[in-house]
Design an enzyme around this catalytic site. Structure first.
Site, PDB file in Angstrom:
ATOM      1  CG  ASP A   1      -1.996   1.012   1.202  1.00  0.00           C
ATOM      2  OD1 ASP A   1      -1.676   2.211   1.078  1.00  0.00           O
ATOM      3  OD2 ASP A   1      -3.175   0.622   1.265  1.00  0.00           O
TER       4      ASP A   1
ATOM      5  CG  HIS B   1      -2.111  -0.819   6.079  1.00  0.00           C
ATOM      6  ND1 HIS B   1      -3.162  -0.206   5.438  1.00  0.00           N
ATOM      7  CD2 HIS B   1      -1.632  -1.733   5.213  1.00  0.00           C
ATOM      8  CE1 HIS B   1      -3.289  -0.713   4.219  1.00  0.00           C
ATOM      9  NE2 HIS B   1      -2.383  -1.645   4.049  1.00  0.00           N
TER      10      HIS B   1
ATOM     11  CB  CYS C   1      -4.963  -3.981   4.910  1.00  0.00           C
ATOM     12  SG  CYS C   1      -3.911  -4.846   3.726  1.00  0.00           S
TER      13      CYS C   1
HETATM   14 CO    CO Z   1      -2.546  -3.213   2.752  1.00  0.00          CO
END
Ligand code: CO
Length: 210
Positions: free
Chosen positions: A44, A98, A101
């Site tokens: 990400d 995180h 996600c």
């Molecule tokens: Co992610």
């Protein structure tokens, strides 16, 4: 100007800023790589290892994939782990997930994402392993958040299953394994788990000659 040209220009100004602070900055950096940390994080774009930890080039060895999974047949991850642990002798391995996600969201959506389905199975396995706990949570957001945390914890546990970690623990008493989760909404890193070298390993995963 095309967006990609902007990146190249920004690079020039970054180089200038660095050299203004220290004319030997790149000379020093090019000579040696001696990071204390291996970071296994999500691909990400909002979770860049260096920025969120306030670290500089040279400080963190990084592997990223969708939903920060430690897949024990993943040659890419294993090669990074092997190099970081056996050659660079990092002191800490951090698996960082995180909240929010997309990989975890995709896994629990049960949608068909083509090739990605196979990768997302790793997250579905974490769900299955912890279904009792997750299914007790009524709020959908809290369910997702908890799966994200449990995914990190399971991936840290997966590290212990490698002969790379088991050998390094025996030989060097390194590295310590950490599980962290990052909040996209507040930028805060939360410490979920820490496993010290020499920690118990489930016998079936423990190599008897290591
Ligand atoms: Co992610």
């Amino acid at each position: 100007m095309s967006p990609y040209e902007k990146l190249l220009l920004q690079n020039k100004s970054w180089v200038k800023d660095r050299l203004d602070l220290d004319p030997d900055y790149f000379k020093k950096l090019a000579k040696i790589q001696n990071p204390d940390f291996l970071w296994i994080g999500c691909s990400d774009s909002r979770v860049p290892a260096n920025q969120i930890t306030g670290t500089e080039p040279g400080e963190v060895f990084v592997h990223r994939n969708i939903a920060n999974v430690v897949v024990l047949t993943d040659l890419n991850m294993l090669s990074v782990l092997s190099y970081a642990v056996e050659q660079l002798k990092v002191k800490h391995v951090v698996v960082c997930g995180h909240y929010g996600c997309g990989g975890v969201k995709a896994a629990i959506s049960r949608g068909d994402f083509g090739l990605l389905n196979k990768w997302l199975t790793n997250i579905k396995d974490v769900y299955r392993l912890h279904a009792d706990e997750i299914n007790k949570i009524e709020d959908e957001q809290q369910k997702e958040d908890r799966l994200i945390e449990l995914n990190v914890i399971e991936q840290v546990r997966n590290l212990k299953k490698t002969n790379i970690i088991q050998k390094a623990w025996k030989k060097d008493q390194l590295p310590t394994l950490h599980g962290w989760v990052y909040g996209l909404k507040d930028g805060i890193l939360k410490d979920l788990c820490k496993i010290l070298p020499g920690d118990d390993i489930d016998p079936i995963f423990s190599f008897k000659d290591v």
